[in-house]
Structures are given as C-alpha cells and as structure tokens.
Design a protein around this motif. Structure first.
Motif, PDB file in Angstrom:
ATOM      1  N   TYR A 126       0.852  -1.194   0.000  1.00  0.00           N
ATOM      2  CA  TYR A 126       0.000   0.000   0.000  1.00  0.00           C
ATOM      3  C   TYR A 126       0.892   1.250   0.000  1.00  0.00           C
ATOM      4  N   PRO A 127       1.402   1.655  -1.155  1.00  0.00           N
ATOM      5  CA  PRO A 127       2.319   2.800  -1.210  1.00  0.00           C
ATOM      6  C   PRO A 127       1.704   4.048  -0.590  1.00  0.00           C
ATOM      7  N   GLY A 128       2.492   4.704   0.256  1.00  0.00           N
ATOM      8  CA  GLY A 128       2.040   5.943   0.876  1.00  0.00           C
ATOM      9  C   GLY A 128       1.277   5.762   2.166  1.00  0.00           C
ATOM     10  N   LEU A 129       1.001   4.491   2.567  1.00  0.00           N
ATOM     11  CA  LEU A 129       0.294   4.227   3.818  1.00  0.00           C
ATOM     12  C   LEU A 129       1.214   3.535   4.806  1.00  0.00           C
ATOM     13  N   ILE A 130       0.925   3.681   6.084  1.00  0.00           N
ATOM     14  CA  ILE A 130       1.563   2.857   7.105  1.00  0.00           C
ATOM     15  C   ILE A 130       0.465   2.077   7.808  1.00  0.00           C
ATOM     16  N   TYR A 131       0.824   0.939   8.383  1.00  0.00           N
ATOM     17  CA  TYR A 131      -0.183   0.085   9.009  1.00  0.00           C
ATOM     18  C   TYR A 131      -0.611   0.680  10.345  1.00  0.00           C
ATOM     19  N   ILE A 132      -1.880   1.002  10.441  1.00  0.00           N
ATOM     20  CA  ILE A 132      -2.482   1.537  11.655  1.00  0.00           C
ATOM     21  C   ILE A 132      -3.584   0.593  12.083  1.00  0.00           C
ATOM     22  N   VAL A 133      -3.616   0.254  13.378  1.00  0.00           N
ATOM     23  CA  VAL A 133      -4.702  -0.575  13.884  1.00  0.00           C
ATOM     24  C   VAL A 133      -4.939  -0.216  15.342  1.00  0.00           C
ATOM     25  N   PHE A 134      -6.189  -0.275  15.750  1.00  0.00           N
ATOM     26  CA  PHE A 134      -6.536  -0.111  17.155  1.00  0.00           C
ATOM     27  C   PHE A 134      -6.135  -1.398  17.861  1.00  0.00           C
ATOM     28  N   ALA A 178      -7.880   2.564  -1.226  1.00  0.00           N
ATOM     29  CA  ALA A 178      -8.797   3.507  -0.583  1.00  0.00           C
ATOM     30  C   ALA A 178      -9.520   2.864   0.590  1.00  0.00           C
ATOM     31  N   SER A 179      -9.872   1.587   0.457  1.00  0.00           N
ATOM     32  CA  SER A 179     -10.536   0.873   1.544  1.00  0.00           C
ATOM     33  C   SER A 179      -9.624   0.760   2.760  1.00  0.00           C
ATOM     34  N   GLU A 180      -8.350   0.510   2.513  1.00  0.00           N
ATOM     35  CA  GLU A 180      -7.398   0.395   3.618  1.00  0.00           C
ATOM     36  C   GLU A 180      -7.155   1.745   4.273  1.00  0.00           C
ATOM     37  N   LEU A 181      -7.077   2.795   3.476  1.00  0.00           N
ATOM     38  CA  LEU A 181      -6.945   4.147   4.030  1.00  0.00           C
ATOM     39  C   LEU A 181      -8.151   4.481   4.894  1.00  0.00           C
ATOM     40  N   ASN A 182      -9.334   4.157   4.414  1.00  0.00           N
ATOM     41  CA  ASN A 182     -10.568   4.428   5.139  1.00  0.00           C
ATOM     42  C   ASN A 182     -10.581   3.699   6.489  1.00  0.00           C
ATOM     43  N   ARG A 183     -10.150   2.436   6.481  1.00  0.00           N
ATOM     44  CA  ARG A 183     -10.090   1.666   7.729  1.00  0.00           C
ATOM     45  C   ARG A 183      -9.100   2.294   8.704  1.00  0.00           C
ATOM     46  N   ALA A 184      -7.944   2.716   8.187  1.00  0.00           N
ATOM     47  CA  ALA A 184      -6.911   3.283   9.047  1.00  0.00           C
ATOM     48  C   ALA A 184      -7.386   4.571   9.716  1.00  0.00           C
ATOM     49  N   VAL A 185      -8.055   5.437   8.968  1.00  0.00           N
ATOM     50  CA  VAL A 185      -8.580   6.674   9.561  1.00  0.00           C
ATOM     51  C   VAL A 185      -9.567   6.339  10.670  1.00  0.00           C
ATOM     52  N   GLY A 186     -10.442   5.366  10.421  1.00  0.00           N
ATOM     53  CA  GLY A 186     -11.392   4.952  11.452  1.00  0.00           C
ATOM     54  C   GLY A 186     -10.704   4.418  12.688  1.00  0.00           C
TER      55      GLY A 186
END
Length: 202
Positions: A126-134, A178-186
């Motif tokens: 996922y270029p430009g993203l980092i893995y974010i999770v609660f 985009a789905s992964e970005l959306n999840r990360a913001v949430g």
C-alpha cells in the motif's frame, strides 16, 4: 472539555492543536490543516461540541472529507507498530507487549524483527500508507498476525520472508488502497477514544 479549545487561535501552540496532538499524535498536517479547519466548526452553533469524545467524532468526520493524500499524511503521524523510539507516552502504553514476571512489558526480539519486516511489506503493498490498527489490548505478536492476514501471508517469525520484492503494490487511489486508508482513519479515531479512557476523560 475546556472552553479554551473553542476560543483559542488555531496555531500550532494553541490549546486545540495541543489537544489534537495528544489524541491523534502530532503531525504537520494536524497543525496546518486539521486544527485550523476545526476551529471555526467549534465556534459554530451548528456543530456543538462539549466533550472530547465529540471532538474526536467531529475531527474524524472532517478528515474523511479530505483528499486521500491529506488523509494518508494524517495517519502517518502515528508510529509504526513495533517501533520503540520517539514514542509518546500514550503510544508507548498502546504498543502492547507481553508482560514479564517483573511487570515490565517486553516484546521478544524475533517478534519486533518480524513486525519491522511486515511493516515494510505492508508499505510496499500500500504505497504511501503505514499500518495503523486499534491494538485494543492485543500483544505485538497478535498484531503481527493481523498484518499477515491483511497481506495474505502465512504465520511466521521470519525477519525477511517473504522477499520484499515479491510484494506487488496495489494502485494508489484504487479500491483496495482507498478501503485500507478508510479503515486506518477509522482506527485512528478508535485509538483516540481509547486514550480518553486512559486519561479519565470523556
């Protein structure tokens, strides 16, 4: 919630910027975009905000209206899972690890090495993203398995498998990206809500 958040200017040293930095982790886009854009909304009677939880909801709702590049820059303010350096106090607490007999939290080095490789694999995918999770109380080892599942990898403690060059990137801005970005913001919003409980706020 302090009235100063509604009334103070929206500069990088304002009460609003400081509060957002604690809740979401400081980042340039938080100071230059999020705080200035939230400031007039907080002063508007159409968006009454009286608690920090409502501030988080308003912020996340507003971030979702941003272009994808700004959203990606916002989530990159969070540290990568497994990082041990330059962490805020709250991030250090959230980077949940296995308690040792003495009560300190220690993550086995092989798990940290695996996480470092998985972070690199994720960022290749996922270029430009980092893995974010609660994290929600999960150990770093458990989070490593989450990343493996996200990437369709078998569970392993290898520090270099799969070979990074074998990871095929998805299209930036495409449906999966985009789905992964959306999840990360949430999940950033969920992390912020969890921080309120840690600090005894609402």
């Amino acid at each position: 919630m302090s009235n100063a958040l509604h009334q103070s200017p929206s500069g990088p040293d304002s009460a609003l910027s400081n509060a957002l930095s604690i809740l979401f982790e400081p980042s340039p886009v938080l100071h230059t975009k999020l705080a200035p854009e939230l400031h007039p909304l907080l002063q508007s009677s159409s968006k009454p905000v009286s608690t920090y939880a409502e501030l988080i909801d308003l912020a996340v709702e507003h971030i979702y209206t941003w272009d994808q590049d700004s959203q990606a820059r916002f989530i990159s303010g969070h540290p990568r899972i497994g990082e041990n350096k330059n962490l805020s106090k709250l991030s250090a607490q959230e980077q949940n690890a296995t308690p040792s007999p003495g009560g300190a939290r220690v993550t086995p080095p092989e798990v940290l090495a695996r996480l470092a490789h998985l972070n690199a694999c994720y960022e290749k995918r996922y270029p430009g993203l980092i893995y974010i999770v609660f994290v929600n109380g999960r150990t770093r080892a458990a989070v490593a398995e989450l990343i493996e599942s996200q990437l369709g990898l078998e569970h392993s403690l290898s520090p270099d498998s799969p070979v990074l060059d074998s990871i095929q990137p998805v299209q930036v801005g495409g449906e999966e990206w985009a789905s992964e970005l959306n999840r990360a913001v949430g999940d950033v919003g969920l992390i912020a809500k969890s921080r309120l409980k840690t600090m005894g706020l609402n």
